[in-house]
Design a protein around this motif. Structure first.
Motif, PDB file in Angstrom:
ATOM      1  N   UNK A 153       0.788  -1.226   0.000  1.00 52.90           N
ATOM      2  CA  UNK A 153       0.000   0.000   0.000  1.00 52.90           C
ATOM      3  C   UNK A 153       0.818   1.273   0.000  1.00 52.90           C
ATOM      4  N   UNK A 154       1.922   1.279   0.747  1.00 56.85           N
ATOM      5  CA  UNK A 154       2.739   2.500   0.825  1.00 56.85           C
ATOM      6  C   UNK A 154       3.360   2.840  -0.522  1.00 56.85           C
ATOM      7  N   UNK A 155       3.553   1.856  -1.366  1.00 57.09           N
ATOM      8  CA  UNK A 155       4.163   2.094  -2.676  1.00 57.09           C
ATOM      9  C   UNK A 155       3.133   2.374  -3.760  1.00 57.09           C
ATOM     10  N   UNK A 156       1.920   1.810  -3.632  1.00 59.33           N
ATOM     11  CA  UNK A 156       0.990   1.818  -4.757  1.00 59.33           C
ATOM     12  C   UNK A 156      -0.199   2.760  -4.573  1.00 59.33           C
ATOM     13  N   UNK A 157      -0.502   3.154  -3.348  1.00 59.92           N
ATOM     14  CA  UNK A 157      -1.625   4.061  -3.140  1.00 59.92           C
ATOM     15  C   UNK A 157      -1.209   5.501  -3.403  1.00 59.92           C
ATOM     16  N   UNK A 158      -2.190   6.387  -3.496  1.00 56.10           N
ATOM     17  CA  UNK A 158      -1.930   7.784  -3.821  1.00 56.10           C
ATOM     18  C   UNK A 158      -1.219   8.488  -2.674  1.00 56.10           C
ATOM     19  N   UNK A 159      -0.558   9.583  -3.027  1.00 54.33           N
ATOM     20  CA  UNK A 159       0.155  10.377  -2.017  1.00 54.33           C
ATOM     21  C   UNK A 159      -0.802  10.885  -0.943  1.00 54.33           C
ATOM     22  N   UNK A 160      -1.961  11.280  -1.330  1.00 56.91           N
ATOM     23  CA  UNK A 160      -2.937  11.806  -0.374  1.00 56.91           C
ATOM     24  C   UNK A 160      -3.312  10.758   0.659  1.00 56.91           C
ATOM     25  N   UNK A 161      -3.533   9.537   0.201  1.00 53.33           N
ATOM     26  CA  UNK A 161      -3.951   8.476   1.119  1.00 53.33           C
ATOM     27  C   UNK A 161      -2.817   8.081   2.061  1.00 53.33           C
ATOM     28  N   UNK A 162      -1.623   7.824   1.525  1.00 51.86           N
ATOM     29  CA  UNK A 162      -0.533   7.334   2.378  1.00 51.86           C
ATOM     30  C   UNK A 162      -0.079   8.399   3.375  1.00 51.86           C
ATOM     31  N   UNK A 163      -0.053   9.654   2.970  1.00 50.42           N
ATOM     32  CA  UNK A 163       0.389  10.704   3.894  1.00 50.42           C
ATOM     33  C   UNK A 163      -0.628  10.948   5.002  1.00 50.42           C
ATOM     34  N   UNK A 164      -1.880  10.607   4.747  1.00 49.22           N
ATOM     35  CA  UNK A 164      -2.897  10.730   5.791  1.00 49.22           C
ATOM     36  C   UNK A 164      -2.815   9.584   6.791  1.00 49.22           C
ATOM     37  N   UNK A 165      -2.182   8.470   6.399  1.00 52.01           N
ATOM     38  CA  UNK A 165      -2.149   7.285   7.252  1.00 52.01           C
ATOM     39  C   UNK A 165      -0.814   7.064   7.948  1.00 52.01           C
ATOM     40  N   UNK A 166       0.254   7.629   7.412  1.00 54.34           N
ATOM     41  CA  UNK A 166       1.590   7.240   7.859  1.00 54.34           C
ATOM     42  C   UNK A 166       1.871   7.650   9.300  1.00 54.34           C
ATOM     43  N   UNK A 167       1.385   8.822   9.724  1.00 50.86           N
ATOM     44  CA  UNK A 167       1.732   9.298  11.064  1.00 50.86           C
ATOM     45  C   UNK A 167       1.199   8.383  12.164  1.00 50.86           C
ATOM     46  N   UNK A 168       0.050   7.807  11.934  1.00 48.99           N
ATOM     47  CA  UNK A 168      -0.512   6.904  12.933  1.00 48.99           C
ATOM     48  C   UNK A 168       0.371   5.675  13.110  1.00 48.99           C
ATOM     49  N   UNK A 169       0.890   5.146  12.003  1.00 45.73           N
ATOM     50  CA  UNK A 169       1.764   3.970  12.088  1.00 45.73           C
ATOM     51  C   UNK A 169       3.089   4.337  12.755  1.00 45.73           C
ATOM     52  N   UNK A 170       3.657   5.485  12.406  1.00 48.32           N
ATOM     53  CA  UNK A 170       4.897   5.927  13.039  1.00 48.32           C
ATOM     54  C   UNK A 170       4.696   6.121  14.538  1.00 48.32           C
ATOM     55  N   UNK A 171       3.569   6.678  14.901  1.00 48.35           N
ATOM     56  CA  UNK A 171       3.273   6.896  16.317  1.00 48.35           C
ATOM     57  C   UNK A 171       3.194   5.573  17.068  1.00 48.35           C
ATOM     58  N   UNK A 172       2.530   4.579  16.487  1.00 46.59           N
ATOM     59  CA  UNK A 172       2.377   3.283  17.154  1.00 46.59           C
ATOM     60  C   UNK A 172       3.696   2.539  17.275  1.00 46.59           C
ATOM     61  N   UNK A 173       4.547   2.673  16.290  1.00 47.83           N
ATOM     62  CA  UNK A 173       5.789   1.881  16.257  1.00 47.83           C
ATOM     63  C   UNK A 173       6.985   2.610  16.866  1.00 47.83           C
ATOM     64  N   UNK A 174       6.807   3.854  17.314  1.00 44.93           N
ATOM     65  CA  UNK A 174       7.910   4.579  17.934  1.00 44.93           C
ATOM     66  C   UNK A 174       9.019   4.897  16.966  1.00 44.93           C
ATOM     67  N   UNK A 175       8.657   5.340  15.758  1.00 42.73           N
ATOM     68  CA  UNK A 175       9.650   5.602  14.720  1.00 42.73           C
ATOM     69  C   UNK A 175       9.354   6.928  14.027  1.00 42.73           C
ATOM     70  N   UNK A 176      10.350   7.416  13.288  1.00 41.23           N
ATOM     71  CA  UNK A 176      10.200   8.626  12.486  1.00 41.23           C
ATOM     72  C   UNK A 176       9.993   8.317  11.010  1.00 41.23           C
ATOM     73  N   UNK A 177      10.529   7.183  10.571  1.00 42.69           N
ATOM     74  CA  UNK A 177      10.421   6.794   9.164  1.00 42.69           C
ATOM     75  C   UNK A 177      10.272   5.290   9.085  1.00 42.69           C
ATOM     76  N   UNK A 178       9.690   4.846   7.987  1.00 41.93           N
ATOM     77  CA  UNK A 178       9.630   3.418   7.703  1.00 41.93           C
ATOM     78  C   UNK A 178      10.327   3.152   6.376  1.00 41.93           C
ATOM     79  N   UNK A 179      11.183   2.144   6.382  1.00 42.52           N
ATOM     80  CA  UNK A 179      11.964   1.774   5.198  1.00 42.52           C
ATOM     81  C   UNK A 179      11.572   0.358   4.808  1.00 42.52           C
ATOM     82  N   UNK A 180      11.358   0.127   3.513  1.00 41.23           N
ATOM     83  CA  UNK A 180      10.915  -1.184   3.029  1.00 41.23           C
ATOM     84  C   UNK A 180      11.438  -1.438   1.630  1.00 41.23           C
ATOM     85  N   UNK A 181      11.374  -2.695   1.208  1.00 45.79           N
ATOM     86  CA  UNK A 181      11.735  -3.080  -0.151  1.00 45.79           C
ATOM     87  C   UNK A 181      10.510  -3.579  -0.884  1.00 45.79           C
TER      88      UNK A 181
END
Length: 529
Positions: free
Chosen positions: A381-409
């Protein structure tokens, strides 16, 4: 006069034995081998104390002169309650800058030559392919296996780098990708597919996709047979390394005060963890440039770095995945148990032509979710969904995981490393393997925490000045530079800088002022007032 009394001679001899022992011990530096002795006074201190004592007894008027000289000395060191501000100043802690350099690469897919090229220009290895010592952490996000012939040598090389890094204080973090898991579920039969078919490079979009069409017959030859490949990936050297050295997710702190890699977030004792609000998206991670310290205990200073960490995973951390916390502990617990189930069962015949083996009957619903399309191995989802959708969702995941960024392949972009939402999402699979023909790339993260120089206050009030200096001593400038490395260039993805306040554990070369020093300072300030 000759001492004729033998008893007296013996007494004098024994009286000199401790002195002779101390002299020999310090002359031969034997005290350095006994830690407790390092706190004993040196030869010079002993001589000074003895001569001073004798001088004060023989010449009593020198006692007051020595006391006055000590009070007027530049160091201000005197005995008892007579110590001045100079003593406490000399004991103020010395702060040192902290740096951490992280390099991460995505899918390698059986291509040792290109993997070596990437790690060489990223300065992870030297010209001989050994650990260079120039980075602190090297992270690989999974999918080493399939699509190429170098599966065995790549995994063995990773284990070699891991051992070399550990010898000099470095760390290699390795992850299991969806291709490692496909092979763990059931070794596919590569003989039913031609090499030309594998080069269609269709992305597996469903967890029940198997690795058959991604395994070349030429790779099978490096194992010897399908049965030998099964053994190598389960109970053999590669399978054992997966079990002991690989995880499905990682949380890598940027500063050691948060803890070692994969320290869970939230921590077990974090019931009263203070998180502030951000002006932009409603969440202020500790360490924000406008943050104010509200610590009630010494260790709470470190809350302002609580989200100074990066998450690494192969596919992605879906916003709706229910096992995000504690991160990454919960995901890795499920991963460890499921991998052990798969490796310890009687190995099924290869699929195809035999039926898809799936998971053992005792697999739990949580373990099934780990491997479904919404789990960390397959989520795109982070790679294929629109910028509007992912940027609205990312902060919640960062908050839950105690991180500033998420890196993936997992989801390749054959032109460059993909950054979204101002570097909060970074996708580093660029098709490094020759099977893809993509670009060679690596992600570089440079983190620094530098003490901020104190400024002299305009106020003439010494009490105010003392408190101002203490505040300045806890101020730091935190800087994070994230960049994409390519063969011929480096591109900055994001640079962030903020000022934070706190006392952080990387300062090993300071000595805190003791209570007597603080009381002396207060007494002196009262007298000055």
């Amino acid at each position: 006069m000759v001492m004729l009394n033998p008893t007296r001679r013996t007494a004098v001899l024994f009286a000199f034995i401790p002195i002779i022992t101390l002299y020999l011990m310090y002359s031969l530096k034997l005290h350095q081998f006994i830690p407790a002795i390092t706190t004993w006074p040196s030869q010079r201190h002993i001589v000074v104390e003895l001569t001073t004592f004798a001088r004060h007894k023989l010449l009593p008027w020198t006692f007051k002169a020595d006391e006055t000289q000590e009070d007027d000395s530049p160091t201000g060191k005197s005995k008892g309650k007579g110590r001045g501000r100079g003593s406490s100043t000399s004991r103020r802690r010395k702060r040192t800058p902290f740096t951490r350099h992280i390099v991460a690469v995505g899918d390698l897919h059986g291509d040792l030559a290109n993997a070596r090229r990437v790690l060489r220009f990223a300065d992870v290895i030297d010209e001989h392919g050994d650990w260079s010592g120039n980075v602190d952490f090297f992270v690989q996000t999974g999918d080493i296996i399939d699509r190429g012939d170098d599966t065995i040598v790549l995994f063995l090389w990773m284990d070699k780098l891991r051992a070399q890094a550990a010898e000099v204080g470095g760390t290699v973090l390795s992850h299991l990708g969806n291709h490692e898991w496909m092979n763990a579920i059931g070794t596919p039969n590569p003989t039913t597919f031609s090499r030309s078919l594998t080069l269609t490079l269709t992305l597996p979009l469903h967890p029940q996709a198997t690795g058959g069409k991604y395994v070349y017959p030429s790779e099978l030859k490096t194992f010897g047979s399908i049965a030998a490949r099964q053994r190598m990936l389960t109970t053999g050297r590669i399978g054992r390394s997966w079990a002991h050295n690989y995880t499905t997710a990682s949380r890598l702190p940027l500063h050691p005060s948060i803890g070692p890699p994969n320290t869970p977030y939230p921590p077990p004792n974090s019931m009263h963890l203070h998180i502030q609000k951000d002006e932009d998206d409603g969440v202020l991670w500790p360490g924000h440039e406008h943050a104010e310290v509200k610590a009630e205990a010494d260790d709470q200073d470190e809350e302002y770095l609580s989200h100074a960490a990066i998450s690494f995973v192969h596919g992605g951390l879906s916003p709706s995945y229910p096992e995000l916390t504690p991160f990454p502990t919960r995901i890795n617990e499920l991963s460890d148990v499921l991998l052990e189930r798969l490796q310890s069962r009687k190995q099924p015949p290869p699929h195809p032509p035999h039926p898809y083996p799936g998971f053992p009957p005792e697999t739990t619903p949580e373990e099934h979710r780990l491997y479904n399309t919404n789990g960390p191995l397959w989520y795109r989802g982070w790679a294929m969904q629109s910028e509007e959708i992912v940027c609205a969702q990312v902060d919640d995941v960062l908050h839950k995981t105690g991180t500033r960024r998420m890196v993936m392949g997992h989801t390749p972009d054959f032109k460059n490393i993909k950054s979204r939402c101002n570097g909060k999402i970074i996708i580093i699979d660029t098709g490094i393997s020759h099977a893809y023909g993509g670009v060679l790339s690596a992600l570089s993260i440079h983190y620094t925490l530098t003490p901020k120089s104190s400024s002299s206050p305009s106020s003439k009030n010494k009490n105010h000045k003392h408190k101002h200096d203490d505040d300045d001593e806890d101020k730091w400038v935190e800087r994070e530079v994230v960049s994409a490395l390519y063969v011929d260039r480096q591109e900055i993805i994001v640079t962030e800088e903020r000022e934070i306040v706190g006392r952080f554990r990387h300062d090993h070369d300071y000595e805190e002022r003791d209570d007597d020093d603080e009381e002396d300072d207060e007494d002196e300030e009262d007298e000055d007032d």
